[in-house]
Design an enzyme around this catalytic site. Structure first.
Site, PDB file in Angstrom:
ATOM      1  N   GLY A   1       0.857  -1.206  -0.001  1.00 58.78           N
ATOM      2  CA  GLY A   1      -0.033  -0.037   0.017  1.00 58.78           C
ATOM      3  C   GLY A   1       0.955   1.211   0.123  1.00 58.78           C
ATOM      4  CB  CYS A   2       0.313   4.737  -1.119  1.00 57.77           C
ATOM      5  SG  CYS A   2      -1.584   4.819  -0.313  1.00 57.77           S
ATOM      6  CG  PHE A   3      -1.039   5.781   4.227  1.00 57.89           C
ATOM      7  CD1 PHE A   3      -0.390   6.822   4.336  1.00 57.89           C
ATOM      8  CD2 PHE A   3      -2.336   5.587   3.869  1.00 57.89           C
ATOM      9  CE1 PHE A   3      -1.238   8.157   4.247  1.00 57.89           C
ATOM     10  CE2 PHE A   3      -3.011   6.757   4.074  1.00 57.89           C
ATOM     11  CZ  PHE A   3      -2.500   8.027   4.115  1.00 57.89           C
TER      12      PHE A   3
ATOM     13  CB  THR B   1       5.228   2.258  -0.147  1.00 59.93           C
ATOM     14  OG1 THR B   1       4.559   1.159  -0.370  1.00 59.93           O
ATOM     15  CG2 THR B   1       6.723   2.886  -0.711  1.00 59.93           C
ATOM     16  CB  ALA B   2       5.493   6.627   2.886  1.00 61.60           C
TER      17      ALA B   2
END
Length: 344
Positions: A147-149, A151-152
């Site tokens: 997911g994007c969150f 990953t960061a």
């Protein structure tokens, strides 16, 4: 190689089209959409005139079985039913939804409120955080793209966890995302008048990315620990910023932590550690596959502060998916992704 995109009508799907069009070893053969099949992609995205003018098609297992790679940019709860038969026919699948990220079926059903994929396919899936699981990705046939969150968050936490300089059970994450992370469907919350000049906390303590982050932290640290993770919607189109705080195990300096991060990511072309005292912004990674990270030790509280930014549609979705495709094929990871961020 011949590739297809299922869910090509959404933001992540059209971002896959943009990136794959510039990949020298790939041809997009099929774009699939359940809700908009029969339409030319130009009807949905006129900016693709002269770039891609394909017709969105219905799901067809036999036709997709002739492809080498299929990307799934579908909502959660869709790919778990249609990936297994395609995988059984030998096609490599990269899933951008959350259907195969969690190894425990019960966790998926608790957090996503949907029936899980069959357990045997959950075990077959490789979590596709490129910089962490590269060796496993090389051998994979099914990639659960992060997911994007996560990953960061995970790229920001990884060096501190691996070097055991923070207490994993003290991690707090303040996460902010642009509106494209919510998809293209009409929604009252996403109206301009609701978002503009506004910041909204949402899914407080209930976000489906929480168990995904905790699963990887457990794998890296050897500890099963809960984290505090709060998400906010902010009035920008693209971008994620995760500000993370954790208690330090012992006293260290900002310079020492900064060197740990530089050393751990020195060979990673998409991770940029910012100079001490310089903090990354979302605009500085927009349109790119970069993750920019800044770190500081707060001597007064003995906490480590980490700020990590990505473009949610690139490194947080389509870009990382393509990076994983490159890894699987033994290609240079930057191929098709070696572009500078958009600015301003």
């Amino acid at each position: 190689m011949k590739v297809g995109i299922v869910g090509a009508n959404g933001y992540s799907g059209v971002e896959l089209i943009r990136l794959l069009q510039q990949h020298p070893y790939v041809t997009i053969e099929k774009i699939v959409s359940h809700s908009t099949h029969g339409k030319n992609i130009l009807e949905l995205y006129p900016h693709l005139y002269g770039v891609n003018e394909m017709i969105l098609e219905k799901w067809n297992l036999d036709e997709l079985s002739n492809l080498d790679f299929v990307f799934f940019a579908t909502p959660s709860g869709v790919s778990k039913d249609i990936i297994p038969p395609l995988l059984d026919k030998g096609v490599t699948c990269i899933d951008l939804s959350g259907d195969f990220r969690l190894k425990n079926a019960g966790d998926y059903e608790t957090w996503y409120k949907k029936t899980s994929a069959p357990a045997e396919y959950l075990q077959k899936a490789t979590y596709g955080l490129s910089e962490v699981y590269r060796d496993k990705i090389k051998q994979a046939k099914l990639i659960a793209n992060p997911g994007c969150f996560p990953t960061a968050t995970l790229l920001g936490l990884l060096p501190a966890l691996k070097k055991q300089i923070i207490h994993a059970n003290t991690i707090h994450v303040d996460a902010k995302t642009g509106v494209s992370g919510a998809g293209r469907n009409a929604n009252l919350t996403n109206l301009f008048t609701e978002i503009n000049e506004n910041i909204r906390a949402y899914k407080v303590g209930e976000h489906q990315h929480i168990p995904e982050i905790e699963q990887v932290i457990s794998d890296i640290s050897g500890e099963q620990v809960p984290i505090t993770f709060i998400t906010h919607l902010i009035p920008i189109n693209r971008g994620i910023m995760c500000t993370m705080y954790a208690d330090l195990v012992e006293q260290v300096t900002t310079e020492e932590v900064h060197q740990i991060y530089k050393d751990m990511y020195k060979d990673e072309m998409f991770i940029r550690i910012r100079p001490i005292g310089e903090w990354p912004t979302t605009k500085e990674v927009m349109g790119s596959n970069f993750c920019d990270i800044g770190v500081m030790v707060n001597r007064r509280t003995n906490k480590l502060i980490i700020i990590s930014v990505i473009d949610n549609l690139v490194k947080g979705a389509a870009g990382q998916a393509m990076q994983n495709m490159n890894i699987i094929n033994g290609w240079e990871e930057h191929i098709g992704l070696n572009n500078s961020p958009l600015y301003p």
